[in-house]
Design a protein around this motif. Structure first.
Motif: not given
Length: 388
Positions: A8-15
């Motif tokens: 939850d709340g992670l940015g695009f590249s982290s996802l």
């Protein structure tokens, strides 16, 4: 106490790097394994381990890809297919019946047009091509067959004319008529554009292109925002069987990890290429949403974080000259498809969009399409200059 999802709340590249890709519980491998398997041992009749029984229905490598696709598009359900057209076919068979109607872009991808005009039309599904940059045009197309429109099919940017349309406005128009809004997000990618957040119901991808990113795998995807629609699509995915194989799923998942950084470079190179072409005396028009002169530029600025790696242009001397540019290019490889790290050049009228010849969707003969890769910019500019 409800446990918080660590993503939850992670940015695009982290996802892109972590969604659906927990380390293997047995070995600790940080990359999901390739489960090259067709069937699974059951612990008694109906006793499935993790829900797996047969790899057409589910495969752990494909599951990892599907979860990642849903996460990066902001959807609830991701489904991976053997090709982009297989994904489109599954969607249409899920939402349409004989007698239904779909609005498609007047500049749709040739393969999508062929699917409607040569396959679904025979099955009793009708279609109307409309200028999707005009909401009034879409409303008129829907009104032409009252109560029959099941979907408005959007490409933005479109292939190959790089048309841009307002996703939120079209979602409102489609929903007011009881229709779904389907967005082919292949050119933009989920890194640059999030159609579900703008009101779309389903996103379509040819994952062969930017999501895979290395011209080494063919695939497609659907991402749905609604649980009921997601379940219906999953039923048809299993029933029709055009699923992504485990190795293809693994390659696609690997490509997703670098999607953000690749798209930044694709977009930067394409912007410079478009600006160079706009000043070239042999070019009569440049089609790229990053140029302020593009009619959809303001909409693109509103709904995209960048303008992508696709550029089309028209040659002042006509079709024969456009073909010769394609033949003379060296660093830009003459080839179909798009979205790989290497730059490609093609003549849509004779190649990717030949199926639309003689139809209202026929593309101009003087058009050249570029998939601008991530090579050194000076080399790309020099190659186009010599080719022109």
């Amino acid at each position: 106490m409800t446990q918080r999802d660590p993503l939850d709340g992670l940015g695009f590249s982290s996802l892109a790097i972590h969604a659906g890709q927990e380390p293997d519980p047995l070995t600790g491998a940080v990359v999901p394994p390739i489960y090259q398997v067709s069937t699974y041992k059951q612990d008694g009749v109906g006793g499935l381990r993790g829900g797996y029984e047969y790899s057409r229905s589910a495969n752990p490598t494909r599951t990892a890809l599907q979860e990642c696709l849903a996460a990066i598009e902001g959807g609830r359900h991701g489904l991976a297919f053997a090709s982009g057209l297989a994904a489109e076919d599954c969607l249409l068979r899920t939402v349409c019946n004989p007698g239904d109607h779909v609005v498609i872009p007047s500049d749709a991808y040739g393969g999508t047009f062929r699917l409607f005009a040569k396959v679904y039309e025979r099955w009793g599904v009708t279609w109307t091509a409309a200028d999707l940059s005009s909401v009034e045009s879409v409303r008129a197309a829907i009104a032409s067959v009252p109560g029959q429109t099941r979907a408005v099919w959007v490409e933005t940017p479109s292939n190959p004319l790089l048309g841009v349309c307002d996703i939120a406005a079209l979602a409102e128009a489609a929903h007011s008529a009881g229709a779904l809004l389907v967005v082919d997000n292949t050119f933009a990618t989920p890194y640059l554009q999030q159609p579900l957040a703008l009101g779309a119901d389903v996103v379509v991808h040819s994952t062969t292109k930017y999501i895979g990113g290395h011209s080494d795998v063919v695939g497609g995807a659907l991402i749905a925002a609604d649980d009921d629609l997601g379940a219906r699509l999953a039923f048809h995915q299993n029933s029709m069987g055009a699923v992504a194989g485990p190795f293809d799923a693994w390659l696609t998942l690997r490509g997703i990890k670098t999607l953000g950084v690749r798209m930044d470079r694709h977009s930067a190179n394409a912007q410079a290429v478009a600006e160079m072409l706009a000043e070239h005396p042999k070019v009569s028009a440049v089609l790229y949403p990053g140029l302020p002169s593009h009619p959809g530029h303001e909409v693109a600025v509103k709904q995209m974080r960048g303008f992508g790696g696709m550029v089309s242009f028209r040659h002042v001397e006509g079709e024969a000259a456009a073909v010769e540019v394609c033949n003379r290019a060296r660093l830009f490889t003459l080839g179909e498809s798009l979205g790989g790290v290497e730059s490609l050049i093609e003549h849509p009228g004779r190649m990717t969009h030949a199926s639309a010849a003689g139809s209202p969707l026929e593309v101009p003969g003087d058009l050249v399409r570029l998939s601008v890769g991530i090579e050194d910019l000076d080399d790309l500019l020099a190659d186009l200059d010599q080719a022109l």
